[in-house]
Design an enzyme around this catalytic site. Structure first.
Site, short mmCIF file in Angstrom:
data_model
loop_
_atom_site.label_atom_id
_atom_site.label_comp_id
_atom_site.label_asym_id
_atom_site.label_seq_id
_atom_site.Cartn_x
_atom_site.Cartn_y
_atom_site.Cartn_z
N HIS A 408 2.11 3.18 3.30
CA HIS A 408 1.28 2.00 4.16
C HIS A 408 0.41 2.47 5.66
O HIS A 408 0.90 3.00 5.55
CB HIS A 408 1.85 0.73 4.10
CG HIS A 408 2.92 0.73 5.70
ND1 HIS A 408 2.91 0.40 6.17
CD2 HIS A 408 4.60 0.92 4.77
CE1 HIS A 408 4.38 0.28 6.83
NE2 HIS A 408 5.22 0.86 6.01
N CYS A 427 10.27 2.83 4.33
CA CYS A 427 9.15 2.69 3.37
C CYS A 427 8.30 4.10 3.93
O CYS A 427 8.69 3.97 5.76
CB CYS A 427 7.89 1.47 3.22
SG CYS A 427 8.69 0.44 1.94
#
Length: 516
Positions: A408, A427
């Site tokens: 992301h 992440c």
């Protein structure tokens, strides 16, 4: 070539051979036992007609250590000696099964690795490729065992280059290494003297600088230092600082360990990686798009912190879609461990986040007594609406998985300037997420930038599907070759390689290029 005295027809029908095969097989493995029973206990290794098969296998395992394999699991020298010393039919029968057991171990290790990754480190959650033992035994009856064995190892160019690097460094170690280590004396271009001579000699022995008689930190020495820094993931400023000295002083024996582990890791990803795939090397803090074996896009990445429950796991999956203008559903672990204590002190804390009930309704903070809840019974979740300040930035890339890991954007751009970039909760943040999106969409859109901008400018959260799913491989290589075959090394940031190496040693790997 190893030859054995042939068995006569009468000898072949005598029960001691059959008995010894049956007993040895039953004691060790049901698959092996069934294999011999189906053959009426006819030999596959010890008969006069088996010489070609036998020698092909013994030749392969004699050089198993070249690939960093656990040679003690299928000791070629001991098996060869056993053939020479076998005298009775019982000896032959036991040796028959011993060879088959060694063969299955070698097939298992060469194709999918010696270790079970999850047992070594809980963060390595990938499924490794395995060959069905029954299928491997069926291949024994074919005409060319050598050809079958040659198909087992990873076909990736990196694997072959790592083997070459291992042989080179074996030779370096045998020749005495890279010479004296450097003193802890920072240097920079323009310096001169004995410390520069020591640096020059070290760079020459490591292959980064041509032989010369200079004692000056000139342009050639500076370029050699830069080449070394690039190969080790350091800031390539060409100056000999403390970090660069530490990396230069790493012994070849330590680099050998990294290569041995990298070979094992290559076997764990011995699969079709996809003509187009995404390769995220956690230790290198990069995400790359690979098309037909060539890198077509690369961006810096931030990975999980080196703390329990936040280290990014290793696995492979398929990217299915991207979400433009995403909202952030705060993971429950972050909600209860990080935000709930703040909310107990100040209900207006983390005001950029919405409090949401089980039905997805936003709840007024003033109506909640946060003090009566614990991490176990907190009934709410938290969500951040789409915005430039959203923790996920303006786009996230999804390959749905049970660990809730994805790639992301992020508003925290300054972290990409760091040399070591382990700051997330697990992440992977991308330094150039928009360009990454453009590269992914280019294969399905005539105007990937325009299409992405249209979705972005809408301000609405929306999913953009990838017409062709893209394999994603989250890997952890501290040693890997570049396109020219030169070696790159990175820090073992999570300590995973150290645990893998120790496990490989326990499994019988012999460092230093010794043959079994």
């Amino acid at each position: 070539m190893l030859t054995l005295a042939p068995l006569s027809v009468a000898q072949a029908q005598v029960s001691p051979f059959v008995q010894s095969v049956a007993i040895a097989a039953a004691d060790q493995d049901e698959v092996i036992s069934a294999f011999y029973a189906a053959r009426n206990y006819a030999p596959i290794w010890t008969g006069p007609q088996d010489a070609e098969r036998r020698n092909a296998f013994l030749s392969a395992i004699a050089h198993a250590s070249d690939q960093g394999l656990a040679v003690q699991r299928y000791d070629a020298r001991a098996l060869t000696d056993a053939f020479r010393s076998a005298q009775t039919e019982g000896d032959r029968g036991r040796l028959e099964v011993r060879m088959t057991r060694a063969y299955l171990s070698y097939v298992h290790d060469l194709h999918g690795g010696v270790l079970q990754p999850k047992k070594v480190d809980a963060g390595i959650v990938r499924e490794v490729p395995r060959i069905d033992p029954q299928l491997a035994l069926e291949r024994l009856t074919g005409d060319d065992l050598g050809a079958f064995l040659s198909t087992l190892a990873p076909a990736s160019p990196s694997y072959a280059q790592l083997i070459k690097a291992k042989l080179r460094i074996d030779g370096t170690i045998a020749a005495g290494g890279w010479g004296p280590t450097l003193a802890d004396t920072p240097l920079q271009p323009g310096d001169s003297g004995a410390a520069v001579v020591a640096l020059r000699d070290r760079l020459v022995s490591m292959g980064y600088l041509r032989l010369s008689a200079t004692q000056d930190y000139d342009a050639e020495v500076q370029k050699a230092v830069q080449r070394f820094q690039i190969a080790h993931g350091l800031d390539p400023d060409g100056k000999l600082d403390e970090i660069t000295i530490t990396a230069l002083n790493v012994a070849p024996e330590e680099r050998l360990k990294s290569i041995i582990v990298a070979l094992e890791r290559e076997r764990w990803v011995n699969m079709d990686r996809g003509r187009r795939h995404i390769w995220v090397n956690l230790t290198d803090f990069t995400a790359r798009i690979i098309d037909d074996g060539k890198e077509t896009f690369v961006t810096r990445a931030v990975i999980g912190k080196d703390v329990p429950d936040q280290r990014t796991p290793e696995f492979s999956d398929e990217m299915e879609y991207m979400v433009v203008n995403p909202s952030w559903s705060v993971p429950r672990s972050i909600t209860t461990k990080e935000y709930l204590p703040l909310l107990k002190k100040n209900p207006n804390a983390a005001g950029h986040l919405k409090i949401v009930d089980r039905n997805g309704r936003v709840i007024d903070r003033g109506s909640i007594n946060f003090g009566k809840y614990t991490a176990a019974n907190f009934p709410f979740s938290m969500r951040q609406p789409p915005s430039d300040a959203n923790a996920l930035g303006l786009v996230k890339f999804m390959f749905p998985n049970q660990w809730n890991i994805y790639l992301h954007d992020t508003p925290s751009k300054s972290l990409f300037d760091r040399e070591v970039r382990a700051f997330s909760h697990g992440c992977i943040r991308l330094g150039q997420p928009f360009e990454f999106a453009h590269a992914l969409l280019a294969v399905q859109s005539a105007d990937p930038e325009g299409d992405f901008k249209k979705a972005l400018d809408s301000g609405r959260e929306q999913a953009v599907k990838l017409q062709q799913h893209v394999p994603v491989h989250l890997v952890y290589f501290t040693a890997f070759p570049d396109v020219r075959g030169g070696m790159n090394y990175r820090r073992d940031i999570y300590g995973r390689d150290e645990r893998i190496y120790d496990a490989l040693i326990d499994a019988g790997v012999v460092p230093g290029g010794q043959h079994g």
